[in-house]
Design an enzyme around this catalytic site. Structure first.
Site, short mmCIF file in Angstrom:
data_model
loop_
_atom_site.label_atom_id
_atom_site.label_comp_id
_atom_site.label_asym_id
_atom_site.label_seq_id
_atom_site.Cartn_x
_atom_site.Cartn_y
_atom_site.Cartn_z
CB THR A 281 2.43 0.74 -4.91
OG1 THR A 281 2.41 2.17 -4.80
CG2 THR A 281 1.29 0.15 -4.08
CB ALA B 190 -4.57 -0.26 -1.65
CB ILE C 27 -0.97 -0.02 1.22
CG1 ILE C 27 -1.95 1.16 1.18
CG2 ILE C 27 -0.21 -0.06 2.54
CD1 ILE C 27 -3.09 1.05 2.20
CB CYS C 28 1.04 4.16 0.79
SG CYS C 28 1.60 5.87 0.96
N GLY C 29 3.44 4.05 -0.54
CA GLY C 29 4.80 4.10 -1.06
C GLY C 29 5.40 2.75 -1.37
#
Length: 201
Positions: free
Chosen positions: A106, A153, A102-104
Site C-alpha cells: 500500500t 488492507a 496489502i501491507c507495505g
C-alpha cells in the site's frame, strides 16, 4: 467458463503469510495463480521460502489477467526496487483490471500516487503519511477497503483482504462470503455448514 489467471507478485522479503487465503481459495474457484518476479530468477520470502517466478514483470499484460496481487515486503520501504510493481499496478487500474495490495505494497501504491483519489487502508494512517502522498483524507480505518477495482488492507488482515478480493471477483457472495469470513477469521463452526452446503469448501 475459462478465466484469465491471477498474477501474484513475488520478490525478496515478500510477506508470505499475507496472500495465502486469497490464492488458495481463488485456485479452488478455478483461477490459475501465476507468480510474477522482478526477473525470472528465484526470490526468497521473509519466511525463507524460495519461489521460482512463472514470469518476469516485464512480460505481464493487464489484458491477460484477472487480478494483480501485491504482497507486503521489507523492500517496499528500503528503496525503489519494487517501484516497477507499483507502476504496473497503475497500468492494470488504467486498463480496468483489479489490483489488490496489502501491507507495505500500500505504501508503494501511495508513492505512485494511486491512493490520492481512492478510499484505502493500510497498516496505520501515519505509515502511509510518511510516504508524503496526497491521499491522507481518503484513508479509512477498516480491516480492508475496496474502491472501484482496488483492494487495500493492512498486514494483520489477510482474511479480510481475501474477503474483499472474493467479493470483487464474484467468487463468493452474500451469505456464502459472510460465512467464509466468519469461518476463517472467527473460527465460527456454524459457518462451516453454510459453506459445505454451498460447495464452497
Amino acid at each position: 467458463m475459462s478465466r484469465k489467471p491471477v498474477h501474484l507478485a513475488v520478490y525478496d522479503t515478500l510477506a508470505d503469510w499475507e496472500t495465502g487465503h486469497t490464492t488458495a481459495h481463488l485456485a479452488r474457484a478455478g483461477y490459475r495463480i501465476r507468480t510474477v518476479g522482478p526477473s525470472p530468477e528465484p526470490v526468497v520470502s521473509i519466511g525463507g521460502l524460495r519461489v521460482q517466478p512463472d514470469l518476469a514483470l516485464a512480460d505481464v499484460r493487464p489484458e491477460e489477467s484477472s487480478l494483480l496481487i501485491l504482497p507486503g515486503a521489507d523492500l517496499w520501504d528500503t528503496g525503489d526496487d519494487l517501484a516497477p510493481f507499483a507502476r504496473t499496478a497503475r497500468e492494470f487500474l488504467d486498463a480496468g483490471v483489479p489490483v489488490a495490495a496489502i501491507c507495505g505494497a500500500t505504501a508503494g501504491l501511495a508513492r505512485e500516487g494511486l491512493l490520492d483519489d481512492r478510499d484505502h487502508t493500510g497498516a496505520v494512517s501515519f505509515y502511509l503519511a510518511a510516504t508524503g502522498y496526497g491521499g491522507g483524507e481518503r484513508y479509512v480505518d477498516a480491516d480492508a477497503v475496496t474502491d472501484g477495482k482496488l483492494v487495500t488492507a493492512g498486514p494483520t488482515e489477510p482474511v479480510a483482504f481475501a474477503r474483499e478480493v472474493f467479493r470483487l471477483l464474484g467468487v463468493y457472495e452474500g451469505e456464502v462470503l459472510d460465512a467464509w469470513y466468519r469461518l476463517f477469521h472467527d473460527s465460527d463452526a456454524e459457518a462451516y455448514a453454510v459453506l459445505q452446503k454451498a460447495g464452497a469448501l
